[in-house]
Design a protein around this motif. Structure first.
Motif, short mmCIF file in Angstrom:
data_model
loop_
_atom_site.label_atom_id
_atom_site.label_comp_id
_atom_site.label_asym_id
_atom_site.label_seq_id
_atom_site.Cartn_x
_atom_site.Cartn_y
_atom_site.Cartn_z
N ASP A 1 0.65 -1.21 0.22
CA ASP A 1 0.05 -0.07 -0.01
C ASP A 1 0.78 1.53 -0.07
O ASP A 1 0.58 2.31 0.77
CB ASP A 1 -0.99 0.13 1.17
CG ASP A 1 -1.83 -1.26 1.35
OD1 ASP A 1 -2.23 -1.73 0.29
OD2 ASP A 1 -1.98 -1.78 2.23
N ILE A 2 1.84 1.50 -0.82
CA ILE A 2 2.73 2.45 -1.07
C ILE A 2 1.93 3.38 -1.69
O ILE A 2 1.85 3.28 -3.02
CB ILE A 2 4.09 2.31 -1.31
CG1 ILE A 2 4.76 1.30 -0.21
CG2 ILE A 2 4.85 3.46 -1.82
CD1 ILE A 2 6.33 1.10 -0.82
N ARG B 1 3.27 9.12 -0.99
CA ARG B 1 4.58 8.82 -0.74
C ARG B 1 5.47 8.73 -1.63
O ARG B 1 6.65 9.13 -1.64
CB ARG B 1 4.71 7.38 0.19
CG ARG B 1 4.01 7.45 1.61
CD ARG B 1 3.86 6.19 2.27
NE ARG B 1 5.34 5.47 2.33
CZ ARG B 1 5.47 4.05 2.50
NH1 ARG B 1 4.31 3.46 2.86
NH2 ARG B 1 6.58 3.77 2.73
N ILE B 2 5.07 8.39 -2.89
CA ILE B 2 5.94 8.39 -4.13
C ILE B 2 6.37 9.49 -4.60
O ILE B 2 7.56 9.90 -4.87
CB ILE B 2 5.25 7.68 -5.42
CG1 ILE B 2 4.90 6.04 -4.97
CG2 ILE B 2 5.94 7.59 -6.78
CD1 ILE B 2 3.88 5.56 -6.14
N ILE B 3 5.34 10.81 -4.61
CA ILE B 3 5.78 12.06 -4.78
C ILE B 3 4.78 13.02 -4.06
O ILE B 3 3.56 13.25 -4.38
CB ILE B 3 5.82 12.36 -6.44
CG1 ILE B 3 6.13 13.80 -6.56
CG2 ILE B 3 4.45 12.11 -6.93
CD1 ILE B 3 7.66 13.95 -6.35
N PRO B 4 5.20 13.51 -2.67
CA PRO B 4 4.54 14.33 -1.96
C PRO B 4 3.78 15.40 -2.79
O PRO B 4 4.50 16.14 -3.52
CB PRO B 4 5.56 14.90 -1.06
CG PRO B 4 6.53 13.72 -0.84
CD PRO B 4 6.57 13.31 -2.37
N ALA B 5 2.78 15.99 -2.08
CA ALA B 5 1.90 16.78 -2.71
C ALA B 5 2.53 18.35 -3.21
O ALA B 5 2.26 18.88 -4.08
CB ALA B 5 0.59 17.12 -2.01
N ARG B 6 3.77 18.78 -2.33
CA ARG B 6 4.18 19.88 -2.53
C ARG B 6 5.04 19.91 -3.87
O ARG B 6 5.43 21.23 -4.24
CB ARG B 6 5.00 20.39 -1.13
CG ARG B 6 6.32 19.13 -1.24
CD ARG B 6 6.84 19.75 0.27
NE ARG B 6 8.14 18.78 0.68
CZ ARG B 6 7.88 17.62 1.16
NH1 ARG B 6 6.79 17.24 1.61
NH2 ARG B 6 8.94 16.81 1.46
N PHE B 7 5.22 18.90 -4.48
CA PHE B 7 6.14 18.91 -5.57
C PHE B 7 5.19 18.91 -6.67
O PHE B 7 5.69 18.93 -7.83
CB PHE B 7 7.02 17.57 -5.66
CG PHE B 7 8.17 17.84 -4.61
CD1 PHE B 7 9.10 18.63 -4.60
CD2 PHE B 7 7.90 16.87 -3.45
CE1 PHE B 7 9.92 18.79 -3.55
CE2 PHE B 7 8.74 16.63 -2.38
CZ PHE B 7 9.86 17.57 -2.59
N LEU B 8 3.93 18.80 -6.51
CA LEU B 8 2.86 18.78 -7.82
C LEU B 8 2.88 20.18 -8.54
O LEU B 8 2.05 20.26 -9.36
CB LEU B 8 1.53 18.15 -7.56
CG LEU B 8 1.64 16.89 -6.63
CD1 LEU B 8 0.29 16.54 -6.55
CD2 LEU B 8 2.26 15.93 -7.29
N CYS C 1 -1.42 3.13 -4.65
CA CYS C 1 -2.88 3.33 -4.40
C CYS C 1 -2.69 4.89 -4.23
O CYS C 1 -1.79 5.62 -4.33
CB CYS C 1 -3.01 2.57 -3.33
SG CYS C 1 -2.02 2.84 -1.90
N GLY C 2 -3.94 5.29 -3.77
CA GLY C 2 -4.29 6.68 -3.32
C GLY C 2 -4.53 7.58 -4.34
O GLY C 2 -5.36 7.24 -5.20
N SER C 3 -4.07 8.80 -4.49
CA SER C 3 -4.86 9.87 -5.51
C SER C 3 -4.15 9.48 -6.46
O SER C 3 -3.17 8.78 -7.00
CB SER C 3 -4.35 11.41 -5.01
OG SER C 3 -2.95 11.45 -5.12
N SER C 4 -5.09 10.11 -7.84
CA SER C 4 -4.41 9.57 -9.22
C SER C 4 -3.54 10.40 -9.94
O SER C 4 -3.14 10.07 -11.04
CB SER C 4 -5.62 9.65 -10.08
OG SER C 4 -6.28 11.07 -10.02
N ARG C 5 -2.74 11.09 -9.08
CA ARG C 5 -1.67 12.02 -9.67
C ARG C 5 -0.57 11.52 -10.43
O ARG C 5 -0.18 10.09 -10.53
CB ARG C 5 -0.94 12.73 -8.73
CG ARG C 5 -0.02 11.66 -7.66
CD ARG C 5 0.60 12.63 -6.25
NE ARG C 5 -0.55 12.91 -5.64
CZ ARG C 5 -0.19 13.33 -4.35
NH1 ARG C 5 1.04 13.57 -3.77
NH2 ARG C 5 -1.33 13.57 -3.52
N GLU C 6 -0.61 11.80 -11.90
CA GLU C 6 0.31 11.53 -12.93
C GLU C 6 1.60 11.54 -12.44
O GLU C 6 2.66 10.74 -13.14
CB GLU C 6 -0.11 11.82 -14.29
CG GLU C 6 0.65 11.74 -15.55
CD GLU C 6 0.31 12.30 -16.78
OE1 GLU C 6 0.79 11.88 -17.61
OE2 GLU C 6 -0.55 13.35 -16.57
#
Length: 202
Positions: free
Chosen positions: A19-20, A24-31, A76-81
């Motif tokens: 469930d990573i 965690r893969i790329i925190p929201a502040r980098f979007l 998993c989690g949000s759908s951020r590309e």
């Protein structure tokens, strides 16, 4: 076609844990980036900071690895590309795992990054081999549907539709458009609503 993805070979990197999620893969502040360039240096930023250099993505023996081996429900989690983009910008070209979140998987397909699966015991064995020998070459072969690492070889799975898209190169939507540019122009020339400026207004 140039876009065909039939096999990926390179050193492996193991990331243990279920469930990573994409945060965690790329925190929201980098979007907030305009392009995806530079995202690779921030992949797993918070996890890496917490582990103070002990995270696999910081360890020298794994730098330049191309195949990421993960566990259950990765992405998993949000759908951020941005999540698969960050992984790809770091250098990963294929993922092997127990399972992947559906939207993450779809985003990877759209980028030409295969996400193949195997059962948990196989994944654990593969992770152990990579940890014991980080210099071992890992090959993900979509034609034979096998992953090989040193003397270890095992079957892998991926949906037939996704597999065919990789092997034929049709995953690359932009590449398909460029390859058929003349046909697109010919069709566009026949459509009155694309040549309206050539038609006199009464």
């Amino acid at each position: 076609m140039v876009s065909e993805v039939k096999a990926i070979s390179g050193r492996g990197i193991s990331l243990v844990g279920d469930d990573i999620d994409t945060d965690r893969i790329i925190p929201a502040r980098f979007l907030r980036c305009v392009t995806f360039d530079g995202l690779g240096e921030h992949v797993f930023a918070d996890d890496r900071a917490a582990l103070k250099g002990e995270h696999a993505f910081d360890q020298p023996q794994y730098q330049g690895a191309k195949v990421l081996v993960v566990n259950r429900n990765f992405g998993c989690g949000s759908s951020r590309e941005h999540a698969p983009q960050a992984i790809a910008k770091w250098g990963i070209q294929a993922l092997v795992g127990e399972s992947f979140a559906e939207i993450f998987f779809g985003n990877c397909v759209a980028m030409g990054i295969p996400c193949v699966t195997a059962d948990s015991t196989i994944i654990k064995q593969l992770q152990e081999i990579i940890t014991a020998n980080p210099q071992a070459s890992v090959t993900v072969n979509l034609k034979t549907m096998q992953v090989q690492c040193g003397d270890f070889s095992t079957p892998i799975s991926i949906g037939e539709g996704a597999k065919n898209m990789f092997v034929s190169g049709t995953w690359d939507a932009c590449g398909q458009l460029v390859a058929h540019a003349e046909q697109i122009r010919a069709t566009a020339a026949k459509l009155p609503y694309l040549s309206w400026n050539e038609v006199g207004v009464s």
